[in-house]
Design an enzyme around this catalytic site. Structure first.
Site, PDB file in Angstrom:
ATOM      1  N   LYS A   1       0.923  -7.944  -3.335  1.00 50.87           N
ATOM      2  CA  LYS A   1      -0.222  -7.387  -4.053  1.00 50.87           C
ATOM      3  C   LYS A   1       0.074  -5.955  -4.460  1.00 50.87           C
ATOM      4  O   LYS A   1       0.425  -5.120  -3.629  1.00 50.87           O
ATOM      5  CB  LYS A   1      -1.481  -7.416  -3.186  1.00 50.87           C
ATOM      6  CG  LYS A   1      -2.719  -6.826  -3.886  1.00 50.87           C
ATOM      7  CD  LYS A   1      -3.966  -6.943  -3.030  1.00 50.87           C
ATOM      8  CE  LYS A   1      -4.093  -5.843  -2.006  1.00 50.87           C
ATOM      9  NZ  LYS A   1      -4.520  -4.542  -2.630  1.00 50.87           N
TER      10      LYS A   1
ATOM     11  N   LYS B   1      -9.085  -4.924 -10.237  1.00 53.73           N
ATOM     12  CA  LYS B   1     -10.550  -5.077 -10.202  1.00 53.73           C
ATOM     13  C   LYS B   1     -11.212  -4.516 -11.464  1.00 53.73           C
ATOM     14  O   LYS B   1     -12.076  -3.639 -11.402  1.00 53.73           O
ATOM     15  CB  LYS B   1     -11.130  -4.406  -8.959  1.00 53.73           C
ATOM     16  CG  LYS B   1     -10.578  -4.915  -7.635  1.00 53.73           C
ATOM     17  CD  LYS B   1     -11.219  -4.172  -6.471  1.00 53.73           C
ATOM     18  CE  LYS B   1     -10.699  -4.670  -5.128  1.00 53.73           C
ATOM     19  NZ  LYS B   1      -9.287  -4.252  -4.884  1.00 53.73           N
ATOM     20  N   LEU B   2     -10.828  -5.037 -12.613  1.00 51.30           N
ATOM     21  CA  LEU B   2     -11.361  -4.516 -13.870  1.00 51.30           C
ATOM     22  C   LEU B   2     -12.874  -4.699 -13.939  1.00 51.30           C
ATOM     23  O   LEU B   2     -13.423  -5.707 -13.506  1.00 51.30           O
ATOM     24  CB  LEU B   2     -10.694  -5.215 -15.053  1.00 51.30           C
ATOM     25  CG  LEU B   2      -9.178  -5.073 -15.182  1.00 51.30           C
ATOM     26  CD1 LEU B   2      -8.714  -5.613 -16.533  1.00 51.30           C
ATOM     27  CD2 LEU B   2      -8.727  -3.637 -15.004  1.00 51.30           C
TER      28      LEU B   2
ATOM     29  N   THR C   1     -14.774  -6.225   1.254  1.00 46.01           N
ATOM     30  CA  THR C   1     -14.835  -6.487   2.690  1.00 46.01           C
ATOM     31  C   THR C   1     -15.119  -5.226   3.497  1.00 46.01           C
ATOM     32  O   THR C   1     -15.341  -5.297   4.701  1.00 46.01           O
ATOM     33  CB  THR C   1     -13.535  -7.142   3.202  1.00 46.01           C
ATOM     34  OG1 THR C   1     -12.414  -6.352   2.818  1.00 46.01           O
ATOM     35  CG2 THR C   1     -13.381  -8.544   2.636  1.00 46.01           C
TER      36      THR C   1
ATOM     37  N   ASP D   1       0.834  -1.207   0.000  1.00 47.22           N
ATOM     38  CA  ASP D   1       0.000   0.000   0.000  1.00 47.22           C
ATOM     39  C   ASP D   1       0.866   1.252   0.000  1.00 47.22           C
ATOM     40  O   ASP D   1       0.828   2.074   0.926  1.00 47.22           O
ATOM     41  CB  ASP D   1      -0.952  -0.022   1.198  1.00 47.22           C
ATOM     42  CG  ASP D   1      -1.941  -1.168   1.114  1.00 47.22           C
ATOM     43  OD1 ASP D   1      -2.366  -1.490  -0.011  1.00 47.22           O
ATOM     44  OD2 ASP D   1      -2.287  -1.738   2.163  1.00 47.22           O
TER      45      ASP D   1
ATOM     46  N   PRO E   1     -17.148  -6.231 -22.076  1.00 49.81           N
ATOM     47  CA  PRO E   1     -16.302  -7.411 -22.301  1.00 49.81           C
ATOM     48  C   PRO E   1     -15.109  -7.180 -23.217  1.00 49.81           C
ATOM     49  O   PRO E   1     -13.995  -7.632 -22.908  1.00 49.81           O
ATOM     50  CB  PRO E   1     -17.282  -8.430 -22.891  1.00 49.81           C
ATOM     51  CG  PRO E   1     -18.597  -8.072 -22.270  1.00 49.81           C
ATOM     52  CD  PRO E   1     -18.585  -6.570 -22.192  1.00 49.81           C
ATOM     53  N   ASN E   2     -15.288  -6.489 -24.329  1.00 48.16           N
ATOM     54  CA  ASN E   2     -14.171  -6.290 -25.257  1.00 48.16           C
ATOM     55  C   ASN E   2     -13.035  -5.509 -24.615  1.00 48.16           C
ATOM     56  O   ASN E   2     -11.853  -5.812 -24.829  1.00 48.16           O
ATOM     57  CB  ASN E   2     -14.650  -5.571 -26.523  1.00 48.16           C
ATOM     58  CG  ASN E   2     -15.401  -6.493 -27.460  1.00 48.16           C
ATOM     59  OD1 ASN E   2     -15.307  -7.712 -27.353  1.00 48.16           O
ATOM     60  ND2 ASN E   2     -16.159  -5.912 -28.391  1.00 48.16           N
TER      61      ASN E   2
ATOM     62  N   GLY F   1      -1.930  -6.273   4.802  1.00 43.81           N
ATOM     63  CA  GLY F   1      -1.259  -5.036   4.434  1.00 43.81           C
ATOM     64  C   GLY F   1      -0.613  -4.347   5.615  1.00 43.81           C
ATOM     65  O   GLY F   1       0.522  -4.636   6.000  1.00 43.81           O
ATOM     66  N   ARG F   2      -1.347  -3.417   6.216  1.00 41.07           N
ATOM     67  CA  ARG F   2      -0.795  -2.567   7.266  1.00 41.07           C
ATOM     68  C   ARG F   2      -0.177  -3.295   8.455  1.00 41.07           C
ATOM     69  O   ARG F   2       0.841  -2.812   8.989  1.00 41.07           O
ATOM     70  CB  ARG F   2      -1.885  -1.590   7.739  1.00 41.07           C
ATOM     71  CG  ARG F   2      -2.144  -0.480   6.721  1.00 41.07           C
ATOM     72  CD  ARG F   2      -3.442   0.270   6.977  1.00 41.07           C
ATOM     73  NE  ARG F   2      -4.592  -0.504   6.505  1.00 41.07           N
ATOM     74  CZ  ARG F   2      -5.822  -0.015   6.413  1.00 41.07           C
ATOM     75  NH1 ARG F   2      -6.060   1.237   6.783  1.00 41.07           N
ATOM     76  NH2 ARG F   2      -6.809  -0.765   5.969  1.00 41.07           N
TER      77      ARG F   2
END
EC number: 4.1.1.23
Length: 230
Positions: free
Chosen positions: A34, A63-64, A117, A11, A68-69, A208-209
């Site tokens: 990540k 997180k696309l 989350t 992060d 669809p194309n 992460g943190r």
């Protein structure tokens, strides 16, 4: 198949911060990290190339979510970076998820984001106008991901057992929001400890943190890794 290493969420926004953090670890310690939106948008593909050059595994968490194309083409570009894992939003629908799989190919792991989350059931109902329970929404998205031949889903550890009950054998669950016992939960609403996540059947955990902001990140990582391994 359970990943033995906790995935470290980098992060950061700068190359210098990222390098300084990774330099804390011995060269022989191969990490799974990540890269999220902040770091990728600030540093671009070069940060992925740099981390891969060190021998680490990379989970590119962008997180696309598009037609669809567009998603197919974007995933084809990301595939060239030799990433190990990528994410798409399950809310994009099965056709978009199938397009993502086609673009990324069969090598890297591709997982769907169900409900973040940080999202509570009240928020889901109010903001998304989804009037089922939070768990029912997560299960619906997970089944769509399996139908599209994705490898798994991002979910809270509380949802793992239910997801595995309605998806094919081998469908993996990646659990963010992992916090060691007694730590600050931050902006996560649905959290678990590494030990709880292991016992309930998570395949990957993201931390992460509690690692990146620890006084001794290497020691914090090793402690969480040991707890995750059981």
């Amino acid at each position: 198949m359970k990943e033995e290493r906790p995935i470290i969420a980098l992060d950061f926004s700068s190359f210098e911060e990222t390098k300084a953090f990774l330099d804390l670890f011995p060269a022989e310690e191969k990490l799974y990290v990540k890269i999220g939106m902040e770091l990728y948008y600030a540093q671009g593909p070069d940060i992925v190339r740099y981390i891969k050059s060190l021998g680490h595994n990379v989970f590119l968490d962008l997180k696309l979510h598009d037609i669809p194309n567009t998603v197919r083409a974007a995933m084809a570009v990301l595939k060239e970076l030799d990433i190990d894992m990528a994410t798409v939003h399950a809310a994009g629908g099965v056709e978009m998820l199938k397009a993502a799989r086609e673009g990324l190919g069969q090598g890297p792991t591709l997982i769907a984001v169900t409900q973040l989350t940080s999202t509570s059931e009240d928020q889901m109902r109010g903001d998304q106008n989804i009037q089922t329970s939070l768990l029912e929404s997560v299960l619906h998205y997970s089944k769509g991901a399996a139908k599209a031949q994705l490898d798994g889903a991002v979910c809270s550890a509380q949802e793992v057992e239910a997801i595995k009950a309605v998806t094919p054998t081998g469908f993996t669950c990646l659990t963010p929001g992992i916090r060691p016992k007694g730590s600050n939960i931050g902006d996560q609403k649905r959290v678990m400890t590494p030990n709880q996540a292991r016992r309930i059947g998570s395949d990957y955990i993201v931390v992460g943190r509690p690692i990146t902001q620890a006084k001794d990140p290497v020691a914090a990582y090793q402690a969480i890794k040991a707890e995750w391994a059981g």
